[in-house]
Each structure stands twice: as C-alpha cells, then as structure tokens.
Design an enzyme around this catalytic site. Structure first.
Site, PDB file in Angstrom:
ATOM      1  CD  GLU A 149       1.649  17.082  -6.786  1.00  0.00           C
ATOM      2  OE1 GLU A 149       2.424  16.638  -5.633  1.00  0.00           O
ATOM      3  OE2 GLU A 149       2.381  17.555  -7.376  1.00  0.00           O
ATOM      4  CG  LEU A 150      -1.024  10.409  -5.846  1.00  0.00           C
ATOM      5  CD1 LEU A 150      -0.795   9.001  -6.709  1.00  0.00           C
ATOM      6  CD2 LEU A 150      -2.466  10.817  -6.063  1.00  0.00           C
ATOM      7  CE  LYS A 177     -14.497  15.843  -7.073  1.00  0.00           C
ATOM      8  NZ  LYS A 177     -15.082  16.460  -5.808  1.00  0.00           N
ATOM      9  N   PRO A 178     -14.095  20.494  -6.465  1.00  0.00           N
ATOM     10  CG  PRO A 178     -15.303  22.222  -5.213  1.00  0.00           C
ATOM     11  CD  PRO A 178     -15.274  21.518  -6.587  1.00  0.00           C
ATOM     12  CG  ASP A 179     -13.863  16.267  -0.403  1.00  0.00           C
ATOM     13  OD1 ASP A 179     -13.256  14.990  -0.568  1.00  0.00           O
ATOM     14  OD2 ASP A 179     -14.747  16.282   0.324  1.00  0.00           O
ATOM     15  CG  ASN A 232      -5.435  17.821   2.725  1.00  0.00           C
ATOM     16  OD1 ASN A 232      -5.630  18.182   1.683  1.00  0.00           O
ATOM     17  ND2 ASN A 232      -4.271  17.591   3.065  1.00  0.00           N
ATOM     18  CB  CYS A 273      -0.187  15.539   1.496  1.00  0.00           C
ATOM     19  SG  CYS A 273       0.177  17.155   1.111  1.00  0.00           S
ATOM     20  CD  GLU A 332      -1.521   9.686   3.598  1.00  0.00           C
ATOM     21  OE1 GLU A 332      -2.311   9.155   2.932  1.00  0.00           O
ATOM     22  OE2 GLU A 332      -1.210  10.745   3.436  1.00  0.00           O
ATOM     23  N   GLY A 362      -4.993  13.755  -3.967  1.00  0.00           N
ATOM     24  CA  GLY A 362      -5.603  13.052  -3.050  1.00  0.00           C
ATOM     25  C   GLY A 362      -5.091  11.847  -2.723  1.00  0.00           C
ATOM     26  CB  SER A 363      -5.829   8.852  -1.300  1.00  0.00           C
ATOM     27  OG  SER A 363      -6.870   8.391  -1.985  1.00  0.00           O
TER      28      SER A 363
HETATM   29  P1  NAD Z   1      -9.561  10.967  -1.936  1.00  0.00           P
HETATM   30  O1  NAD Z   1      -8.400  10.382  -2.750  1.00  0.00           O
HETATM   31  O2  NAD Z   1     -10.456  10.224  -1.064  1.00  0.00           O
HETATM   32  O3  NAD Z   1     -10.203  12.165  -2.526  1.00  0.00           O
HETATM   33  C1  NAD Z   1      -9.627  13.109  -3.306  1.00  0.00           C
HETATM   34  C2  NAD Z   1     -10.420  14.016  -4.271  1.00  0.00           C
HETATM   35  O4  NAD Z   1     -10.956  12.951  -5.223  1.00  0.00           O
HETATM   36  C3  NAD Z   1     -11.800  14.608  -3.613  1.00  0.00           C
HETATM   37  O5  NAD Z   1     -12.153  15.480  -4.381  1.00  0.00           O
HETATM   38  C4  NAD Z   1     -12.750  13.481  -4.055  1.00  0.00           C
HETATM   39  O6  NAD Z   1     -14.149  13.753  -4.168  1.00  0.00           O
HETATM   40  C5  NAD Z   1     -12.241  13.016  -5.308  1.00  0.00           C
HETATM   41  N1  NAD Z   1     -12.632  11.601  -5.900  1.00  0.00           N
HETATM   42  C6  NAD Z   1     -12.965  10.528  -4.995  1.00  0.00           C
HETATM   43  N2  NAD Z   1     -13.052   9.295  -5.720  1.00  0.00           N
HETATM   44  C7  NAD Z   1     -12.961   9.763  -6.990  1.00  0.00           C
HETATM   45  C8  NAD Z   1     -13.036   8.856  -8.299  1.00  0.00           C
HETATM   46  N3  NAD Z   1     -13.465   7.721  -8.306  1.00  0.00           N
HETATM   47  N4  NAD Z   1     -12.345   9.763  -9.378  1.00  0.00           N
HETATM   48  C9  NAD Z   1     -12.314  11.134  -9.352  1.00  0.00           C
HETATM   49  N5  NAD Z   1     -12.141  11.767  -8.457  1.00  0.00           N
HETATM   50  C10 NAD Z   1     -12.679  11.058  -7.245  1.00  0.00           C
HETATM   51  O7  NAD Z   1      -8.467  11.699  -0.949  1.00  0.00           O
HETATM   52  P2  NAD Z   1      -8.947  12.513   0.478  1.00  0.00           P
HETATM   53  O8  NAD Z   1      -9.135  11.558   1.485  1.00  0.00           O
HETATM   54  O9  NAD Z   1      -9.942  13.459   0.108  1.00  0.00           O
HETATM   55  O10 NAD Z   1      -7.383  13.250   0.701  1.00  0.00           O
HETATM   56  C11 NAD Z   1      -6.624  12.893   1.484  1.00  0.00           C
HETATM   57  C12 NAD Z   1      -5.258  12.172   0.675  1.00  0.00           C
HETATM   58  O11 NAD Z   1      -4.482  13.067  -0.299  1.00  0.00           O
HETATM   59  C13 NAD Z   1      -4.196  12.056   1.681  1.00  0.00           C
HETATM   60  O12 NAD Z   1      -3.869  10.593   1.093  1.00  0.00           O
HETATM   61  C14 NAD Z   1      -3.081  12.986   1.148  1.00  0.00           C
HETATM   62  O13 NAD Z   1      -1.719  12.354   1.464  1.00  0.00           O
HETATM   63  C15 NAD Z   1      -3.483  13.322  -0.096  1.00  0.00           C
HETATM   64  N6  NAD Z   1      -2.867  14.771  -0.401  1.00  0.00           N
HETATM   65  C16 NAD Z   1      -1.814  14.948  -0.995  1.00  0.00           C
HETATM   66  C17 NAD Z   1      -1.616  16.136  -1.494  1.00  0.00           C
HETATM   67  C18 NAD Z   1      -0.078  16.187  -2.146  1.00  0.00           C
HETATM   68  O14 NAD Z   1       0.171  17.174  -2.586  1.00  0.00           O
HETATM   69  N7  NAD Z   1       0.780  15.272  -2.495  1.00  0.00           N
HETATM   70  C19 NAD Z   1      -1.884  17.025  -0.974  1.00  0.00           C
HETATM   71  C20 NAD Z   1      -3.160  17.086   0.036  1.00  0.00           C
HETATM   72  C21 NAD Z   1      -3.677  15.633   0.061  1.00  0.00           C
END
Ligand code: NAD
Length: 516
Positions: free
Chosen positions: A254-255, A181-183, A158, A288, A386, A232-233
């Site tokens: 950071e979730l 590791k980017p998405d 995002n 986020c 969320e 991420g999430s």
């Molecule tokens: P996600 O958790 O699906 O993915 C995040 C990252 O983790 C991606 O690079 C993905 O490829 C990787 N990933 C997926 N499965 C994994 C695993 N098993 N082990 C290690 N890495 C893995 O999240 P998303 O849907 O890509 O992003 C959105 C979420 O991120 C939302 O919940 C948002 O609130 C949160 N977010 C938080 C912040 C913050 O600063 N707190 C910033 C941006 C996004």
C-alpha cells in the site's frame, strides 16, 4: 496541561516488544508538538528479529487450530476495549504524530470497524468452497484456504494505530502469526494496541513486535517471514518488493498517492469547500489518501478558490490534546523539509499563493499553515511529486475529458474524488479514473470506511488490497482437494483404455450439451 499529559508510562509498554537478551542501542523519539524527547525505542538487531519470528512460528499452528468463534471473540473484545479506552491511545497517537485529536479519532473508528468486520465475516469469507469437479459425480472438489504461516507487517507513522492493527487483524483471524515492525516514531502506539489485543485474549506469541529503524530491521524481517504486508512510500515499497520477489514470497504493498479531486460546475460550493478543507488538511496532509490536486470547472473556479482560501485561513492550528483545534503539526523535520522545499520551488517558479505558505514556530517546531496554490505547472515539484503535507494546488478545467485526463496523468492511482449533484454521471466518470478508490461528494472516508469493499492502489500506488474479502484472502493460499470416485480419470493399461476413452468422450459431449 500538555506537559503533564505527555508522560504516559512508556517503559511499561516496551514489555510488549520482542527483545533478545543483551544491551540495545536506543533511538530517542521527539514529540512533534514540542520537539522534546519523550521516550526511547530499542534498536532491534538480528537476534531480536530471529527471536520474534521463531516465537511466532512456534505459536502459529496451535493458533490456526483454534475455532473461528474463539478468534472472533478476541477481536470483538478488542473492539469494545478500544472504544472504552480511546482517550489513552488518542493521547499517545497525538504525542507521537502531532495530529489533531479529531483526526486521530478517525483511527479509532476505523480500527474498531475493521476489527468487528473481520470478527463477524472471517469464517464465511474463508469457508471451504465446493468447486465443480473434473467430471460431475466422479470427482468431488473442495477449495480450502491455508494461512501462510508468519506474516510480516511493516507500518508507517502516519496512521500508527490503524495501519498497525487493521492489517494484522485479518492476517491473525486467517490463522497466521504476525511479526509487526512499526515506524520507530510511532512505536508506542503500536505497543499499546498490541497490549490491548493481549488483554482481549490474543495469545502473546502469535503477535510479535520488533522495534527500531526500518532500513535496518525491515530487511531482516523480509528474510524470515512467509508473506509481507507493507505500507509506506512507493520508493521503499519497491525496495521491499525486490527481496520478496527473490524469495518468492507473496507481498501486498500500500503505497503513495497524488490524489485528485474534480469539482464539476453544478457541485454545491459550500459542501465542496468543506470537503476539500478536510480532505486536504487532515493529518496536516500526511495521509496517503489526502487530496493534493483539485481541478475546478472554470465557471466556478474563482468562487471556489476564494471560499477555499478563506476556509483554510480560518482553520485553527494547535497542539491541544482535545477536540478544540482543527489541524495539528507535521510529524517530522523530514516532512517539514519536503513541504518547505515544494512551497519554495512553487513560489520561485511563479505559482500564486492563495493561503498559508508559512511555518508556525509560534505554535510548535513543525507546524505549517494549510497552504493553497494556483498557477502550478509541470516545472514545479508539487505538480507531480507527493508532498505529504498541508499543501494543495488548484487548477481550472474546461471540459470533463480534460479534467479526467489530468487526474490520470500521474504515476499514482490511490484515491480520487468527484463533486457534483449528478451522482449517476459521476459513477460513470469514476470508472474512467485509474485509481483504486473514487469518492463521490466525499474525499476519502466514504471508500475507506466501506470496509466490506477492497481498498488498494493502482499503478505505483500499490499491489494488492486491504479490506473486504481480498483483505483476508491475501493472507492465505488456496488449496484444492479433490476426491476421485468410482472411475479413475487416467486411462488404464490394456484394451479397456479404448472403452473408457469413449465413455469419457460421451461424458464430455453431454457436459457441453447440458451447458456445464
Ligand atoms: P517509508 O516508506 O519511509 O516507511 C514506511 C515503513 O517502512 C516504516 O515502518 C519504515 O521504518 C519502513 N522502512 C524504511 N526503510 C525500509 C526498508 N529498506 N525495508 C523495509 N522497511 C523499511 O514511508 P513513510 O514516509 O513512513 O510513510 C509515508 C508514505 O506512506 C507516503 O508515501 C504515504 O502515501 C504512504 N502511505 C500509504 C498508505 C496506503 O494505504 N496506500 C497508507 C499510509 C501511508
């Protein structure tokens, strides 16, 4: 114009990824604006991750031995190059995420700001500190900061420039090597930025990029690094924390968030509505820190909802690679599904739609209208989950205690916002909200942009912080070095022990007397 601009040289950018010899499966990536495949990302395997981490490890100690001023010069050059070449990367960010250019631009500002901040401040933040010794004059004690070694950065889609680079920068300036590791959806943004860092003078091996699907590559990375920075999430964050715990490596998480905004009776209606329109619909709500719950004092509830809905309906949706549109597209079919499921569920259970509520396939496959609900209750998914989309619920409140209680009634604690003319009172209210950041008369940029202060989540929104001193100290371990002079602190064998014990006892009493 869109179709001609959407053809950057992606194959060239893959040179910045680490790939071992041999064939790789490719993941096709779709542009959210059109649904067309614009490029393919190699799916990294174990040998790729091994190669990246071993290259990073081999390069780390020489990098850590370089001077701070040398490292700072690189990141200041990166700052200048990024500002000068922003149009190149804005195109790629928009192509990969579908966000509006005005929202992508926030990534440029923040990335340059963080780069400059740590380039200027890192040496001071990491300087060795004189600590009080066990006994004054006898013990000289220093605290120094030691980089972990190889830091893994797992980045979401995002904020693909900002979150890839601003978490890597303090790790690097602190003397670590980084494997990122980017998405998979936003790999090319990260590769472009890594290319720019190399152009700015960063030795290639200290920052490696592994590409591919997170569920496969993430665990391989977690097996090998010395510290993990994950954004991420909350669901995936918990999956990352487990192996980090088993390996006893540090992690910073950071979730997610379900961020509340509180509008007090005295707030300026125009300013508050303007703030809400940005805070709720920035990045099509896929931010986020974006606002998903608004609590408005009952005396201004009707006026607020009417003006907010009118403003939301007036926002211009579009896919232009310029500043002419207000809101862009959702990024993936998965996000669209969640948004549609939350909206369907709310409508089915009796919530009242005030604006939006529809997909806009006339603009592109993943566009969704800025959507406002009232009458949302606990039975509905959007009440507590969320949504991560352009959907917000507005609720009336009667007392401030009620508003604070409802703002806090969530598993999350990432960001919050309070709107009032009485900013002194708002600061006191802010302290009652369990949330890592609270913005007064703003939704998120005031805290996010204050990079000298820590930014992180409470409760299930995270562990650890980025920005400020915390944002760089976390990539280091404290080491205490003490020099013992004149008299050993352990008592020697024989009767002289008694004399020394007496001497040390007197010193202890003296220290107490001198308030040490
Ligand atoms: P996600 O958790 O699906 O993915 C995040 C990252 O983790 C991606 O690079 C993905 O490829 C990787 N990933 C997926 N499965 C994994 C695993 N098993 N082990 C290690 N890495 C893995 O999240 P998303 O849907 O890509 O992003 C959105 C979420 O991120 C939302 O919940 C948002 O609130 C949160 N977010 C938080 C912040 C913050 O600063 N707190 C910033 C941006 C996004």
């Amino acid at each position: 114009m869109l179709s001609t601009r959407l053809k950057p040289p992606f194959a060239k950018l893959l040179a910045h990824a680490t790939l071992a010899e041999g064939p790789h499966e490719e993941i096709p990536i779709n542009a959210p604006f059109t649904g067309d495949v614009f490029g393919c990302v190699p799916a990294a395997q174990e040998p790729d991750v091994e190669l990246a981490t071993s290259r990073a490890r081999a390069a780390q100690s020489a990098w850590a031995a370089t001077s701070f001023s040398n490292r700072a010069r690189i990141f200041l050059r990166f700052h200048d190059l990024l500002l000068a070449r922003q149009d190149e990367i804005l195109d790629i960010i928009q192509l990969e995420t579908g966000k509006a250019r005005r929202h992508a631009f926030e990534e440029i500002l923040d990335t340059a700001g963080v780069s400059r901040y740590y380039a200027r401040r890192a040496q001071d933040l990491l300087r060795p500190l004189r600590r009080r010794g066990a006994f004054p004059l006898l013990t000289k004690t220093l605290e120094v900061r030691v980089p972990y070694g190889v830091v893994g950065c797992i980045v979401p889609w995002n904020y693909p420039l900002n979150l890839a680079i601003t978490d890597a920068i303090p790790a690097l300036i602190a003397g670590n090597a980084v494997v990122m590791k980017p998405d998979h959806q936003t790999t090319f943004t990260a590769l472009w930025a890594v290319g720019l860092l190399r152009e700015a003078g960063l030795p290639a091996d200290v920052l490696q990029v592994v590409t591919g699907d997170g569920a496969k590559v993430g665990p391989m990375l977690l097996d090998r690094v010395d510290f993990i920075m994950f954004t991420g999430s909350t669901r995936t964050g918990k999956m990352v924390a487990k192996p980090a715990g088993e390996r006893l490596i540090g992690c910073s998480l950071e979730l997610g968030g379900k961020n509340p905004m509180i509008v007090l009776a005295d707030a300026s209606l125009d300013r508050t509505v303007g703030g809400a329109l940005h805070g709720c619909f920035v990045g099509a709500g896929q931010v986020c820190v974006s606002i998903e719950r608004i609590y408005v004092h009952e005396s201004v509830f009707g006026a607020f909802v009417a003006k907010f809905a009118e403003g939301a309906r007036a926002l211009k949706l579009g896919a232009a690679l310029d500043y002419s549109v207000d809101v862009g597209s959702l990024t993936s079919p998965r996000q669209l599904q969640t948004v549609e499921a939350h909206v369907r569920d709310a409508l089915h259970r009796g919530a009242k739609l005030q604006a939006g509520g529809k997909r806009r396939t006339d603009i592109g496959p993943l566009f969704y209208e800025p959507t406002i609900f009232t009458g949302v209750d606990e039975s509905m998914r959007m009440f507590a989950e969320e949504t991560f989309g352009p959907v917000v619920a507005v609720y009336p409140f009667t007392t401030v205690d009620d508003a604070i209680g409802r703002a806090n009634a969530t598993q999350f604690g990432l960001n919050a916002s309070i709107w009032t003319r009485d900013t002194a009172a708002a600061i006191e209210l802010a302290k009652r909200i369990r949330s890592g950041s609270v913005n007064i008369n703003d939704t998120y940029i005031a805290t996010w942009g204050s990079v000298d202060a820590p930014f992180g989540g409470m409760k299930e929104s995270g562990v650890g912080c980025r920005h400020g001193a915390e944002g760089i100290l976390k990539y280091t371990e404290p080491q205490t070095i003490a020099v013992q002079r004149l008299v050993p602190l352990s008592l020697p064998p024989g009767p002289v022990a008694k004399t020394q014990a007496r001497f040390l006892t007197v010193v202890m009493k003296l220290m107490r007397y001198l308030r040490m």
